[in-house]
Design an enzyme around this catalytic site. Structure first.
Site, PDB file in Angstrom:
ATOM      1  N   GLY A  17      30.955 -42.197   8.180  1.00  0.00           N
ATOM      2  CA  GLY A  17      30.269 -41.489   9.071  1.00  0.00           C
ATOM      3  C   GLY A  17      29.151 -40.479   8.661  1.00  0.00           C
ATOM      4  N   SER A  18      29.486 -39.183   8.107  1.00  0.00           N
ATOM      5  CA  SER A  18      28.720 -38.135   7.367  1.00  0.00           C
ATOM      6  C   SER A  18      28.227 -39.102   6.285  1.00  0.00           C
ATOM      7  CB  SER A  18      29.531 -37.106   7.197  1.00  0.00           C
ATOM      8  OG  SER A  18      29.594 -36.514   8.447  1.00  0.00           O
TER       9      SER A  18
ATOM     10  N   TRP B  40      30.692 -46.330  16.596  1.00  0.00           N
ATOM     11  CA  TRP B  40      30.057 -45.172  17.336  1.00  0.00           C
ATOM     12  C   TRP B  40      28.649 -45.555  17.582  1.00  0.00           C
ATOM     13  CZ3 TRP B  40      34.387 -42.942  17.874  1.00  0.00           C
ATOM     14  CH2 TRP B  40      35.280 -42.727  16.952  1.00  0.00           C
TER      15      TRP B  40
ATOM     16  N   ASN C 236      16.017 -37.441  10.202  1.00  0.00           N
ATOM     17  CA  ASN C 236      15.444 -36.205  10.262  1.00  0.00           C
ATOM     18  C   ASN C 236      14.524 -35.905  11.463  1.00  0.00           C
ATOM     19  OD1 ASN C 236      16.464 -35.341   8.055  1.00  0.00           O
ATOM     20  ND2 ASN C 236      14.866 -36.143   6.567  1.00  0.00           N
ATOM     21  N   GLU C 237      13.845 -37.171  11.933  1.00  0.00           N
ATOM     22  CA  GLU C 237      13.069 -37.011  13.088  1.00  0.00           C
ATOM     23  C   GLU C 237      13.976 -36.934  14.446  1.00  0.00           C
ATOM     24  OE1 GLU C 237       9.811 -39.619  13.481  1.00  0.00           O
ATOM     25  OE2 GLU C 237       9.204 -39.457  11.375  1.00  0.00           O
ATOM     26  N   GLY C 238      15.005 -37.990  14.343  1.00  0.00           N
ATOM     27  CA  GLY C 238      15.956 -38.075  15.317  1.00  0.00           C
ATOM     28  C   GLY C 238      16.758 -36.738  15.738  1.00  0.00           C
TER      29      GLY C 238
ATOM     30  N   ARG D 209      28.255 -17.333  44.953  1.00  0.00           N
ATOM     31  CA  ARG D 209      29.562 -16.682  44.920  1.00  0.00           C
ATOM     32  C   ARG D 209      29.705 -15.116  45.022  1.00  0.00           C
ATOM     33  NH1 ARG D 209      33.237 -16.760  39.507  1.00  0.00           N
ATOM     34  NH2 ARG D 209      35.111 -16.032  40.273  1.00  0.00           N
TER      35      ARG D 209
ATOM     36  N   GLY E  50      33.577 -19.862  37.890  1.00  0.00           N
ATOM     37  CA  GLY E  50      35.071 -19.602  38.541  1.00  0.00           C
ATOM     38  C   GLY E  50      35.744 -21.185  38.644  1.00  0.00           C
TER      39      GLY E  50
ATOM     40  N   GLU F  21      24.504 -37.789  14.589  1.00  0.00           N
ATOM     41  CA  GLU F  21      23.094 -37.703  13.830  1.00  0.00           C
ATOM     42  C   GLU F  21      23.139 -36.425  12.946  1.00  0.00           C
ATOM     43  OE1 GLU F  21      19.289 -38.373  15.497  1.00  0.00           O
ATOM     44  OE2 GLU F  21      20.125 -39.631  17.093  1.00  0.00           O
TER      45      GLU F  21
END
Length: 449
Positions: free
Chosen positions: A196-197, A221, A305-307, A334, A405, A429
């Protein structure tokens, strides 16, 4: 097929490009909403740079700084057009798509018709030929209506289209970019069950053959999986070199051995498809190699980096959408103790602080985008923008539920949906901890003697 607003903007874009070549500007913007519309009447003041023409940096050293509220004609038209599309077309479908956990195919088609899926793709390949900030504008405006639609646009434009534009051979560009600009969604396939990371601890393998390559493994993912027809897949071509063996390939839907498996049921952005992909002896033609062998890890880092600026834009748009939805309710509907709740000082202070946080997040987002367009180092700026924008989105959307609420807690409106959608900003990302690591490492380098 209807005429797209990006197509309509092209004559002005060409004129603007010549002017902007002489006076390019480089700063971000703050929103100034009209009081009476959901999304349609917002005008955001942003500066402009010329559309993508080359990879060379823009020299802005002799250009006087422009006000942070400066907005080019092209970006004004882009903002207003996307805001209208988001309000008129996307917003009415947001709740239904969330409940169905599926993107409306008709909406996907309309996204292409409006030119929103080929923003930076040059006109010669069928795209709009606009700049990176134009894509950021579109992502943010769409997120105000539905973050699921926004992330589909974001991944397609800032990750996939950009990768093919940067590193694709002429064959890859001629084959795929016209499709990506007009009718085919793209998907970015990096993450795996065990990576993942640590995205480069991947197990998917590529083996070279006389005719090309064969892929084996799985991805997890993966955004846009259901809608996509083109997949940008990262696999290790030479495991002995570790992450330096990672290589990128373009894979088409329907290729034998390639299958879309489990579709995840998610907390938020539920209309956005997220699936497991399997590769079982998937043959990829040698022409579909993206860039050079073993450079996939560099490509992925650069693109992410762009994403991250795109995700930051998604989160600022989400935060503003949640704020507007709740603010209208507090100031118009409300009542408690004989007064509108938005008239209580305690409420006004919360709403003012939340709006200030959104404006600050947007400044980070557009500053990162302008630095990227100017050819300056923007990695720290992108990380800060994504980190802070995702934090703001979480805080503001949570407060918005409270301000409304009971009406904020039920699924009749959009408040609880914005709240659920906001959580992903701190995860995909690059998690918030990864962004903090990035920022800290750069700062340490800057301040170490």
């Amino acid at each position: 097929m209807s005429s797209s607003f990006t197509r309509a903007l092209r004559p002005a874009l060409r004129t603007s490009s010549r002017t902007l070549a002489q006076r390019s500007s480089a700063i971000a913007g703050i929103v100034r909403p009209a009081a009476s519309s959901n999304v349609t009447s917002l005008r955001r003041n942003l500066s402009s740079t010329s559309p993508r023409r080359s990879a060379s940096a823009i020299d802005i050293s002799d250009i006087p700084p422009t006000p942070i509220t400066h907005l080019s004609e092209i970006e004004t038209a882009m903002t207003e057009s996307v805001a209208k599309f988001a309000a008129d077309v996307v917003l009415p479908k947001a709740r239904e798509m969330d409940e169905a956990e599926a993107m409306d195919p008709a909406l996907v088609e309309q996204m292409f018709e409006q030119g929103l899926m080929g923003i930076e793709i040059p006109e010669e390949y069928g795209g709009a030929g606009m700049n990176f900030t134009a894509a950021i504008i579109a992502i943010e405006e769409l997120a105000r209506a539905d973050p699921s639609v926004s992330v589909m646009c974001d991944v397609h434009n800032t990750l996939c289209n950009t990768a093919l534009l940067k590193w694709g051979s002429e064959h890859v560009k001629r084959t795929f970019l016209p499709r990506l600009a007009t009718d085919t969604v793209a998907s970015f396939c990096l993450s795996e069950p065990v990576s993942g990371s640590d995205a480069f601890a991947m197990a998917t393998r590529a083996t070279e053959t006389p005719d090309g390559f064969v892929l084996n493994g799985s991805k997890m993912w993966i955004t846009n999986s259901v809608e996509a027809g083109v997949f940008l897949v990262f696999a290790n071509l030479d495991p002995s070199k570790g992450y330096k063996g990672i290589t990128a390939f373009v894979v088409e839907k329907g290729t034998p051995g390639f299958s879309i498996a489990k579709k995840e049921k998610k907390l938020g952005i539920r209309a956005s498809s997220t699936c497991v992909l399997n590769f079982d002896d998937v043959a990829v033609p040698k022409e579909n190699l993206l860039g050079e062998r073993g450079q996939g890890y560099k490509y992925a880092i650069s693109i992410l980096n762009e994403g991250r600026i795109g995700i930051a834009a998604q989160m600022t748009g989400l935060a503003l959408g949640a704020w507007e939805n709740a603010a209208r309710y507090a100031w118009n509907d409300r009542r408690q103790f004989g007064s509108l709740i938005g008239e209580f000082q305690g409420m006004q202070h919360q709403m003012a602080q939340a709006y200030t946080d959104i404006a600050a997040a947007r400044a980070l987002v557009y500053n990162a985008a302008r630095r990227k367009e100017a050819g300056q180092d923007f990695i720290k700026d992108a990380a800060m923008a994504k980190l802070y924008a995702s934090q703001v989105a979480g805080r503001v959307s949570s407060l918005a539920v409270e301000w409304m609420g009971g009406m904020g807690f039920v699924r009749e409106g959009l408040a609880e949906k914005y709240f659920r959608d906001s959580k992903i900003g701190a995860i995909y990302e690059g998690t918030s901890n990864i962004q903090l690591n990035t920022i800290a490492k750069i700062l340490q380098k800057e301040y170490t003697s």
